[in-house]
Write a protein that holds these residues in place. Structure first.
Motif, short mmCIF file in Angstrom:
data_model
loop_
_atom_site.label_atom_id
_atom_site.label_comp_id
_atom_site.label_asym_id
_atom_site.label_seq_id
_atom_site.Cartn_x
_atom_site.Cartn_y
_atom_site.Cartn_z
N GLU A 274 -0.26 -3.65 -2.83
CA GLU A 274 -0.22 -2.20 -2.80
C GLU A 274 -1.24 -1.68 -1.79
O GLU A 274 -2.38 -2.12 -1.75
CB GLU A 274 -0.57 -1.65 -4.20
CG GLU A 274 0.43 -1.99 -5.27
CD GLU A 274 1.69 -1.15 -5.18
OE1 GLU A 274 1.68 -0.17 -4.43
OE2 GLU A 274 2.68 -1.50 -5.86
N GLU A 275 -0.78 -0.77 -0.92
CA GLU A 275 -1.70 -0.11 0.00
C GLU A 275 -1.26 1.34 0.14
O GLU A 275 -0.26 1.77 -0.44
CB GLU A 275 -1.74 -0.81 1.35
CG GLU A 275 -0.43 -0.82 2.08
CD GLU A 275 -0.59 -1.36 3.49
OE1 GLU A 275 0.31 -1.11 4.29
OE2 GLU A 275 -1.60 -2.00 3.77
N ALA A 276 -2.00 2.09 0.94
CA ALA A 276 -1.79 3.54 1.00
C ALA A 276 -0.37 3.90 1.40
O ALA A 276 0.19 4.87 0.90
CB ALA A 276 -2.79 4.16 1.98
N GLY A 277 0.26 3.15 2.27
CA GLY A 277 1.58 3.51 2.76
C GLY A 277 2.72 2.93 1.96
O GLY A 277 3.88 3.18 2.27
N GLY A 278 2.43 2.11 0.95
CA GLY A 278 3.51 1.50 0.18
C GLY A 278 3.21 0.05 -0.11
O GLY A 278 2.06 -0.39 -0.08
N GLU A 279 4.25 -0.75 -0.39
CA GLU A 279 4.09 -2.14 -0.76
C GLU A 279 4.36 -3.04 0.45
O GLU A 279 5.21 -2.74 1.28
CB GLU A 279 5.03 -2.51 -1.89
CG GLU A 279 4.73 -1.81 -3.20
CD GLU A 279 5.66 -2.28 -4.29
OE1 GLU A 279 6.68 -2.91 -3.95
OE2 GLU A 279 5.36 -2.02 -5.47
N VAL A 280 3.62 -4.15 0.50
CA VAL A 280 3.81 -5.18 1.53
C VAL A 280 4.08 -6.48 0.81
O VAL A 280 3.25 -6.94 0.01
CB VAL A 280 2.58 -5.32 2.45
CG1 VAL A 280 2.81 -6.43 3.46
CG2 VAL A 280 2.30 -4.01 3.17
N LEU A 281 5.23 -7.10 1.06
CA LEU A 281 5.59 -8.36 0.42
C LEU A 281 5.03 -9.51 1.25
O LEU A 281 5.44 -9.70 2.40
CB LEU A 281 7.11 -8.49 0.29
CG LEU A 281 7.61 -9.75 -0.42
CD1 LEU A 281 7.15 -9.75 -1.89
CD2 LEU A 281 9.12 -9.85 -0.32
N PRO A 282 4.10 -10.29 0.72
CA PRO A 282 3.51 -11.39 1.49
C PRO A 282 4.56 -12.42 1.89
O PRO A 282 5.51 -12.69 1.14
CB PRO A 282 2.47 -11.99 0.54
CG PRO A 282 2.17 -10.90 -0.42
CD PRO A 282 3.45 -10.14 -0.59
N TYR A 283 4.36 -13.02 3.08
CA TYR A 283 5.24 -14.10 3.56
C TYR A 283 4.61 -15.41 3.14
O TYR A 283 3.50 -15.75 3.56
CB TYR A 283 5.38 -14.01 5.07
CG TYR A 283 6.18 -15.15 5.68
CD1 TYR A 283 7.54 -15.25 5.47
CD2 TYR A 283 5.54 -16.11 6.44
CE1 TYR A 283 8.25 -16.30 6.02
CE2 TYR A 283 6.25 -17.16 7.00
CZ TYR A 283 7.60 -17.26 6.78
OH TYR A 283 8.31 -18.29 7.33
N SER A 284 5.31 -16.19 2.30
CA SER A 284 4.68 -17.30 1.57
C SER A 284 4.80 -18.66 2.23
O SER A 284 4.33 -19.65 1.66
CB SER A 284 5.28 -17.39 0.17
OG SER A 284 6.69 -17.65 0.25
N SER A 285 5.41 -18.78 3.40
CA SER A 285 5.66 -20.11 3.98
C SER A 285 4.44 -20.68 4.70
O SER A 285 4.49 -21.81 5.18
CB SER A 285 6.84 -20.05 4.93
OG SER A 285 8.03 -19.72 4.25
N ILE A 286 3.36 -19.94 4.81
CA ILE A 286 2.20 -20.40 5.56
C ILE A 286 1.18 -20.97 4.58
O ILE A 286 0.77 -20.31 3.62
CB ILE A 286 1.56 -19.24 6.36
CG1 ILE A 286 2.58 -18.64 7.31
CG2 ILE A 286 0.34 -19.73 7.12
CD1 ILE A 286 2.09 -17.41 8.05
#
Length: 402
Positions: free
Chosen positions: A222-234
């Motif tokens: 969660e951040e000010a502009g909305g949600e960011v879905l983490p990229y999990s392959s790294i």
């Protein structure tokens, strides 16, 4: 006297006689001779002409070089006494084929050493032979192009850039795959406000990649502009490569923004020195960097001479990016690469009139009907082309002496 197949072919061309051969069978090895030619052409033991002359039609430039590689490899297999120095390949445009040649002939792995053919490419200018100069000019074109993933990944994969960030070729391929899966397509401005188009920008994709390296993918951030879905392959050592990619993209984006500002010649020199220091490793490209520095110095000298000729007050004029790029492309494109013609390897070169060719086997590549003989392209305001005089250069006439 013995009359070879090539002798017979040259005789037929000069005298405009009937073709020497007529192919009547689908098997290319079964090529019967015309009865009228048997009296002046001595057949070999199989009744077929020797392979002293052959024409291969290919579907693309890549296929041409692949067929060439197989033909040369077959020559070595059939003649144990043959050496790489006995073979020359003459190319219509060495600049267009250089990368393909390096890809096909240089892609043999260590475990396939029996299939490795040593080769050298000559007659290229400094830009064509130097990944440093070629990548530098590509960066100068970015302000007028889309800051897209293919363009950025192409710059990152060049040797001087990936060495600067401690990345290998495999790292660059993996990073490009990560970026695609993270949704990166093009840049909408690293500081742009949130919008739908930002979901495919570098800023949003890099945020996903870095978050995925430190937190589970099923927990949106969660951040000010909305949600960011983490990229999990790294994971593991990939975190270092992802961090290097993030640093590279930000450095490149800052440089591209600054390129649009006109500068004096001395200002461009200082800016380019800083840009090269941040984006390139010049350890193996010192000579290329010196060529670039000399070219910028020449630009300052020419701009000062133009001011004096115009009778204007002395001073450093502001030079826009378009002028800088055009001048450097022309100036560096006229610099020879310094590669030698005979190196003891299979030699790739251009066709130059009156050049000696002390080789046993000669291959020609890239001589399609739409390419050769070359045509002279002239501008409407070219008075020399409109009123030609004896001694004027003509590419078609030059090709007659090849």
């Amino acid at each position: 006297d013995d009359f070879t197949f090539l002798d017979a072919l040259k005789y037929d061309i000069n005298t405009l006689t009937e073709p020497l051969l007529t192919v009547t069978d689908s098997d290319p090895k079964d090529v019967p001779l015309r009865p009228t030619q048997l009296s002046r052409y001595k057949k070999n033991g199989t009744g077929a002409p020797p392979e002293s002359f052959r024409i291969s039609v290919c579907s693309s430039k890549e296929r041409e070089i692949e067929v060439l590689y197989d033909e040369i490899l077959d020559l070595f297999n059939r003649d144990p006494e043959l050496r790489p120095k006995d073979i020359v390949v003459m190319v219509s445009d060495i600049g267009e084929y250089a990368e393909i040649i390096s890809s096909v002939f240089g892609s043999v792995h260590d475990e396939q050493w029996k299939r490795r053919i040593p080769f050298s490419i000559c007659d290229r200018n400094a830009v064509q032979s130097s990944p440093f100069l070629r990548t530098f000019l590509e960066i100068l074109e970015l302000p007028e192009r889309s800051f897209s993933l293919p363009a950025v990944s192409g710059i990152l994969s060049s040797e001087p850039v990936r060495n600067r960030y401690g990345l290998s070729e495999d790292d660059c391929r993996v990073i490009t795959a990560w970026a695609k899966e993270a949704g990166i397509r093009t840049d909408t401005g690293l500081d742009s406000s949130r919008s739908f188009s930002r979901l495919n920008s570098f800023s949003y994709g890099l945020e996903r990649m870095m978050l995925g390296a430190v937190m589970p993918s099923e927990d949106p951030y969660e951040e000010a502009g909305g949600e960011v879905l983490p990229y999990s392959s790294i994971e593991g050592n990939g975190i270092r490569a992802a961090a290097a990619f993030r640093k590279f993209v930000r450095t490149l984006a800052d440089a591209v923004k600054e390129l649009s500002t006109p500068r004096t010649a001395s200002g461009w020199q200082a800016f380019i020195n800083g840009m090269v220091r941040e984006l390139f490793s010049t350890r193996d490209f010192e000579e290329d960097f010196m060529l670039l520095t000399e070219a910028i110095g020449d630009m300052a000298k020419y701009s000062g001479a133009a001011i004096d000729a115009a009778g204007k007050a002395p001073g450093d004029p502001l030079i826009p990016l378009q002028v800088l790029r055009t001048f450097l492309t022309d100036r560096l494109g006229r610099e020879p690469s310094g590669s030698t013609f005979i190196t003891g390897k299979v030699c790739f070169c251009t066709m130059i009139p009156m050049r000696s060719i002390p080789f046993r086997h000669i291959f020609l590549v890239g001589f399609g009907q739409d390419v050769y003989p070359r045509r002279s392209e002239t501008s409407g305001f070219d008075l020399m082309a409109r009123h030609r005089m004896r001694g004027d250069r003509d590419r078609r006439d030059e090709d007659r002496y090849m």
